[in-house]
Motif scaffolding. Structure first.
Motif: not given
Length: 248
Positions: A213-226, A235-241
């Protein structure tokens, strides 16, 4: 693109209530050049761009996950059903070559329901499979109308051991959160990251498309090397590459 609901069918026993208009999904960024499965360029994210290795990464991931899942849980049921049906409207936008194998997932809790989309992709001739946790890794077993499903961990169901294993070309992936760089936050066990790494290690690139769902978008996902980035989010709002190359 076929903009009609696939025969009015809500896969997996779910049905939709009337009176909800379908908004045609739209593509908000350019697609990827070349064969969508065998010629997948790396997203324009750099080498693990933004990767963080500090000690509190787990706590920050947990906080982001909690925030996004709370918003997902607050969605009314009619909106969930409508959004899930709208995924099926985008089947033609995915640009999948004929006959490539697609791995979906069985929804748990309040996840978006990919089954209408899987039903449509099956109609288009794509072999389907579902992930099954076997030890520390995922395997993917064939899903057909005749497949016997059994209950598994995490509240999901999976094809039983008689279903043949397939190697997916496309992963339709669940998630708890995502950001506009293409980083995905799962549920903390890393099964998909491991599966993608395993497939790449044997020279089998796999397309990675998140469903949410589009409401699951956040400003920043913390990441690790793996962590493995998405190539697209639907999402219900469309497809984004997330490939940012102009004209790609």
């Amino acid at each position: 693109m076929d903009t009609s609901r696939p025969g009015g069918h809500c896969s997996g026993g779910r049905c939709c209530s009337g009176g909800h208009g379908i908004v045609r999904p739209r593509v908000r960024a350019s697609g990827i050049a070349g064969d969508p499965v065998s010629d997948i360029p790396n997203p324009d994210l750099g080498t693990y761009a933004g990767a963080e290795a500090d000690a509190d990464i787990g706590a920050r991931k947990a906080a982001v996950r909690k925030q996004a899942l709370a918003r997902r849980a607050a969605l009314p049921l009619p909106e969930r059903i409508e959004a899930s049906l709208m995924l099926a409207e985008a089947a033609g936008l995915l640009g999948l070559p004929g006959g490539v194998t697609v791995a979906g997932f069985w929804p748990i809790r309040d996840e978006i329901d990919p089954r209408p989309l899987l039903f449509r992709l099956g109609e288009l001739g794509h072999p389907l499979c579902l992930p099954v946790v076997v030890g520390p890794r995922l395997v993917f077993r064939r899903l057909t109308r005749e497949t016997q499903l059994v209950r598994a961990g995490f509240g999901t169901v999976v094809p039983d051991e008689r279903a043949p294993e397939l190697t997916p070309d496309v992963l339709l992936m669940p998630l708890s959160a995502y950001d506009d760089r293409g980083w995905r936050l799962g549920y903390g066990r890393g099964y998909y990251d491991t599966a993608i790494a395993d497939l790449m290690a044997v020279g089998h690139p796999v397309r990675r498309i998140g469903l949410a769902f589009s409401v699951q978008q956040v400003d920043h996902v913390p990441t690790e090397p793996h962590d493995q980035p998405l190539e697209a989010i639907l999402t219900e709002q469309g497809l984004t590459w997330f490939n940012k190359r102009e004209g790609a």
